[in-house]
Design a protein around this motif. Sequence first.
Motif, PDB file in Angstrom:
ATOM      1  N   ILE A 135      22.057 103.455  47.482  1.00  0.00           N
ATOM      2  CA  ILE A 135      22.753 104.673  47.909  1.00  0.00           C
ATOM      3  C   ILE A 135      23.523 104.449  49.205  1.00  0.00           C
ATOM      4  O   ILE A 135      24.363 105.261  49.580  1.00  0.00           O
ATOM      5  CB  ILE A 135      21.801 105.869  48.087  1.00  0.00           C
ATOM      6  N   HIS A 136      23.247 103.338  49.883  1.00  0.00           N
ATOM      7  CA  HIS A 136      23.808 103.097  51.202  1.00  0.00           C
ATOM      8  C   HIS A 136      25.196 102.465  51.094  1.00  0.00           C
ATOM      9  O   HIS A 136      25.337 101.387  50.507  1.00  0.00           O
ATOM     10  CB  HIS A 136      22.886 102.181  51.995  1.00  0.00           C
ATOM     11  N   PRO A 137      26.222 103.074  51.651  1.00  0.00           N
ATOM     12  CA  PRO A 137      27.548 102.460  51.606  1.00  0.00           C
ATOM     13  C   PRO A 137      27.567 101.030  52.136  1.00  0.00           C
ATOM     14  O   PRO A 137      28.343 100.192  51.667  1.00  0.00           O
ATOM     15  CB  PRO A 137      28.394 103.402  52.466  1.00  0.00           C
ATOM     16  N   ALA A 138      26.701 100.725  53.111  1.00  0.00           N
ATOM     17  CA  ALA A 138      26.665  99.363  53.656  1.00  0.00           C
ATOM     18  C   ALA A 138      26.285  98.334  52.602  1.00  0.00           C
ATOM     19  O   ALA A 138      26.701  97.169  52.691  1.00  0.00           O
ATOM     20  CB  ALA A 138      25.688  99.294  54.834  1.00  0.00           C
ATOM     21  N   SER A 139      25.515  98.743  51.602  1.00  0.00           N
ATOM     22  CA  SER A 139      25.147  97.797  50.542  1.00  0.00           C
ATOM     23  C   SER A 139      26.351  97.447  49.685  1.00  0.00           C
ATOM     24  O   SER A 139      26.481  96.307  49.212  1.00  0.00           O
ATOM     25  CB  SER A 139      24.024  98.378  49.681  1.00  0.00           C
ATOM     26  N   VAL A 140      27.225  98.420  49.475  1.00  0.00           N
ATOM     27  CA  VAL A 140      28.466  98.163  48.724  1.00  0.00           C
ATOM     28  C   VAL A 140      29.371  97.240  49.525  1.00  0.00           C
ATOM     29  O   VAL A 140      29.934  96.273  48.993  1.00  0.00           O
ATOM     30  CB  VAL A 140      29.181  99.480  48.390  1.00  0.00           C
ATOM     31  N   ASP A 141      29.489  97.524  50.811  1.00  0.00           N
ATOM     32  CA  ASP A 141      30.302  96.660  51.663  1.00  0.00           C
ATOM     33  C   ASP A 141      29.761  95.231  51.668  1.00  0.00           C
ATOM     34  O   ASP A 141      30.535  94.267  51.614  1.00  0.00           O
ATOM     35  CB  ASP A 141      30.322  97.203  53.093  1.00  0.00           C
ATOM     36  N   ALA A 142      28.450  95.092  51.733  1.00  0.00           N
ATOM     37  CA  ALA A 142      27.840  93.757  51.754  1.00  0.00           C
ATOM     38  C   ALA A 142      28.112  93.014  50.459  1.00  0.00           C
ATOM     39  O   ALA A 142      28.448  91.820  50.469  1.00  0.00           O
ATOM     40  CB  ALA A 142      26.340  93.877  51.994  1.00  0.00           C
ATOM     41  N   PHE A 143      27.977  93.704  49.332  1.00  0.00           N
ATOM     42  CA  PHE A 143      28.200  93.080  48.030  1.00  0.00           C
ATOM     43  C   PHE A 143      29.641  92.605  47.883  1.00  0.00           C
ATOM     44  O   PHE A 143      29.902  91.442  47.539  1.00  0.00           O
ATOM     45  CB  PHE A 143      27.846  94.068  46.918  1.00  0.00           C
ATOM     46  N   PHE A 144      30.577  93.485  48.151  1.00  0.00           N
ATOM     47  CA  PHE A 144      31.983  93.123  47.970  1.00  0.00           C
ATOM     48  C   PHE A 144      32.435  92.080  49.002  1.00  0.00           C
ATOM     49  O   PHE A 144      33.250  91.205  48.687  1.00  0.00           O
ATOM     50  CB  PHE A 144      32.861  94.360  48.045  1.00  0.00           C
ATOM     51  N   THR A 145      31.926  92.169  50.220  1.00  0.00           N
ATOM     52  CA  THR A 145      32.293  91.175  51.230  1.00  0.00           C
ATOM     53  C   THR A 145      31.818  89.786  50.821  1.00  0.00           C
ATOM     54  O   THR A 145      32.572  88.799  50.946  1.00  0.00           O
ATOM     55  CB  THR A 145      31.698  91.559  52.596  1.00  0.00           C
TER      56      THR A 145
END
Length: 426
Positions: A135-145
């Motif tokens: 649910i954390h936007p930071a997890s999406v950023d981490a994945f795509f980065t």
Amino acid sequence: MVDLLLGQVIRFRDMPMTDSANGMEHLTHGAIVVKDGHIAAVGPAEDVKRDWPQAVVHDYGNKLISAGFVDAHVHFPQTAIIASWGKRLIDWLNSYTFPEETRLADPAYAEAIAESYMDLALAHGMTTMCSFCTIHPASVDAFFTAAQKRGLRAMGGKTCMDRNAPDGLRDTVQSAYDDSRALLRKWHGQDRLSYVITPRFSPTSTPEQLRVLGDLWSEHPDCLMQTHLSEQTDEIDWVKSLFPQARDYLDTYEAFGLLGENGIYGHAIHLEPREIDRLSELNAGIAHCPTSNTFIGSGLFDMAGMAGRTRVGLATDTGGGSSFSMLRTMAAAYEVGQLRGTPLHPAFLWWLATQGSARTLKIDDRVGNISPGMEADLVVIDLHSTPAIRQRMARAESFDEALFATIMMGDDRAISDLWINGKQRR
């Protein structure tokens, strides 16, 4: 620079459901030209070498060059808890998944898990994946980065849950919409990345949240939407209790605008006739997760019945799935087929892990096969990678037999080299 790869080559003209002759092309002495990140030519080695005399040659001998593996359904946040013992789905989520996913509220931890997952996926020949985040936007950023840094074609999205999840792992109706829209605008179409709208599954979203995610999808119909469907019988009973008005599990998505051709539905084991008809009518995508389905005791997916009716791809389902390896996932799919009395042909298993999964994710015009114009995501397979496989290969009387030995007994040692977007990885 132009690169020329020599070796055995496997590619597909069609889905080889029952044999290799009608859908698979195998070049015993083949060549692939890679230029500007794409495949420029493929064919018999002598012909291609003659036409591209200035290319830098990479001679893989008798090794097999294939399109890279495509994972149609994965949970990268569950990397660290893969192979956790002994639970059914709902207990497994509460005991292992939710506590671990809560930790990804820390951006540094999310980054570390994304890096670990990407390295493990690449070590097993995975060149494209579609992942649930948290649910954390930071997890999406981490994945795509992490994916962008490696040049990968990757797909993923923020997992949305506003009920039946612990404190710290629930969002709201509004934040699910707002966060998803902001992340979509940030990442979708950047380099080789695609955003996927991601309600976890009906039991963890209120009708109101499902509706706003359906609205978001209607606003961005080019995006995929991913969720779970009919994984376990007790899960289905739970869905019935939460949505008493629904005709079936699939209807809990259909009623809120979350059913369509760009939908990817994980598992889909215990389907009702109406659900099968609707998925087929819309040509929706199904992600078959055989190691997860057996590891968590979910059931046996009807590949023979579904592959001819709608788009079906193969998935590791890390960490409910018990392996990062697509070879092990193919082997598990074969074993599930055997238990259903419908053994799957080696060529079809390989197709599922490459072009089939790419087709399910609606990217088969870009990855999942070897053809001029396709993106150059390639895996080089050592068909003699272990002593056990080598001794079996000595008795193989056909390429199908040779391929099957690596499917059933291969692991990361079989991954000899990897090309990502036209660049040699190893």
